[in-house]
Design a protein around this motif. Structure first.
Motif, PDB file in Angstrom:
ATOM      1  N   ASP A 131      28.552 -11.360 -45.117  1.00  0.00           N
ATOM      2  CA  ASP A 131      28.519 -10.027 -44.509  1.00  0.00           C
ATOM      3  C   ASP A 131      28.249  -8.938 -45.545  1.00  0.00           C
ATOM      4  O   ASP A 131      28.362  -7.752 -45.233  1.00  0.00           O
ATOM      5  CB  ASP A 131      29.830  -9.737 -43.773  1.00  0.00           C
TER       6      ASP A 131
ATOM      7  N   ALA B 291      20.910 -15.278 -38.439  1.00  0.00           N
ATOM      8  CA  ALA B 291      21.831 -14.344 -37.795  1.00  0.00           C
ATOM      9  C   ALA B 291      21.956 -14.717 -36.325  1.00  0.00           C
ATOM     10  O   ALA B 291      20.952 -14.968 -35.650  1.00  0.00           O
ATOM     11  CB  ALA B 291      21.329 -12.911 -37.932  1.00  0.00           C
TER      12      ALA B 291
ATOM     13  N   ILE C 141      21.649  -5.695 -40.474  1.00  0.00           N
ATOM     14  CA  ILE C 141      21.972  -7.098 -40.740  1.00  0.00           C
ATOM     15  C   ILE C 141      20.835  -7.772 -41.496  1.00  0.00           C
ATOM     16  O   ILE C 141      21.061  -8.480 -42.485  1.00  0.00           O
ATOM     17  CB  ILE C 141      22.271  -7.842 -39.429  1.00  0.00           C
TER      18      ILE C 141
ATOM     19  N   ALA D 157      32.156 -11.583 -39.980  1.00  0.00           N
ATOM     20  CA  ALA D 157      31.767 -10.460 -39.124  1.00  0.00           C
ATOM     21  C   ALA D 157      32.952  -9.552 -38.839  1.00  0.00           C
ATOM     22  O   ALA D 157      33.177  -9.123 -37.729  1.00  0.00           O
ATOM     23  CB  ALA D 157      31.168 -10.983 -37.829  1.00  0.00           C
TER      24      ALA D 157
ATOM     25  N   HIS E 283      25.045 -15.079 -40.818  1.00  0.00           N
ATOM     26  CA  HIS E 283      25.817 -13.929 -40.334  1.00  0.00           C
ATOM     27  C   HIS E 283      26.039 -14.056 -38.838  1.00  0.00           C
ATOM     28  O   HIS E 283      25.087 -14.274 -38.077  1.00  0.00           O
ATOM     29  CB  HIS E 283      25.077 -12.621 -40.618  1.00  0.00           C
TER      30      HIS E 283
END
Length: 265
Positions: free
Chosen positions: A9, A87, A63, A117, A36
């Motif tokens: 993250d 992701a 992200i 997260a 992620h």
């Protein structure tokens, strides 16, 4: 050979996890996946219109930028390492557990408010208990010549734990300390003999302890770079190392902890 999947993250703790994974990739030739899990809207404050909090395109861009920076950092220092990103939308722990089915290792940072997260240590607890591959929780800054420790108890996971630990000790050219917490120590002797045969150049030190396993292993971790234990997949480290003891090691070990699961051969 599966990828080394790093929960990431952008926090210093996830960066430490990525650094550990990068070094593991150099030693083993395994590829890395920087992973992620985006939990929105599960973590959104109540009673607030989601569009005001979550412009999807902007968050996705943030992200992507975090992951791209991570990849760039690895490629700058270790261009030979194969590194990709992924992701997903979903709860961090569930996403990582699902990803573990095809992974070689799951690597997480061991401290901080966010692990993947924005969750607390519940992610570590859940993933370390239920993953289908070994889980490494990166902690501390060990000396490069510090030993690798294997905590065993004579259960069916004793040999997998010893083999995982022996491979890492051999790659790092450091001794392997085996700490046995087993009321019938003979049960743990045969796996040690197997490891001695498979790794003839490895220095192996065996210690039997009647001390509480959490205390013995946590204290030993202060002079180690990696502590390897086993899990039956119910949130507990095997045999004598049950329940709160496993969580104690994951939270309070002075060094990185690797948790090996029943499925690992």
């Amino acid at each position: 050979m599966g990828r080394i999947v790093v929960g990431y993250d952008g926090s210093p703790y996830s960066q430490a996890a990525l650094s550990w994974a990068r070094d593991e990739a150099v030693r083993t030739g395994a590829p890395i996946e920087v992973f992620h899990a985006d939990e929105w809207p599960a973590t959104a404050p109540p009673m607030v219109p989601l569009p005001l909090l979550r412009p999807d395109r902007t968050v996705a861009e943030v992200i992507d930028e975090i992951l791209e920076k991570a990849v760039a950092a690895v490629r700058k220092t270790h261009p030979a390492v194969d590194v990709t990103t992924r992701a997903v939308r979903g709860h961090a722990a569930a996403a990582l557990i699902d990803r573990s089915r095809d992974a070689r290792l799951i690597v997480l940072g061991g401290h901080g408010h966010s692990v993947v997260a924005g969750l607390l240590g519940s992610v570590i607890s859940a993933v370390s208990a239920h993953a289908r591959c070994p889980v490494v929780v990166v902690r501390g800054v060990p000396e490069p010549d510090a030993a690798v420790i294997a905590g065993v108890d004579g259960s069916e996971l004793t040999l997998p734990v010893l083999l995982f630990a022996a491979e890492r000790a051999t790659a790092r050219k450091v001794p392997l300390r085996v700490i046995r917490a087993d009321p019938e120590q003979a049960a743990a002797g045969a796996p040690v003999a197997v490891v001695r045969e498979r790794f003839p150049g490895l220095t192996i030190q065996v210690e039997d302890t009647l001390e509480h396993p959490a205390a013995a292993l946590a204290r030993a971790s202060a002079a180690a770079q990696l502590l390897v234990v086993g899990s039956r997949g119910r949130g507990a480290v095997t045999g004598l190392l049950l329940g709160s003891i496993s969580q104690h090691l994951l939270r309070h070990s002075a060094c990185t902890v690797a948790v090996i699961h029943r499925e690992v051969s």
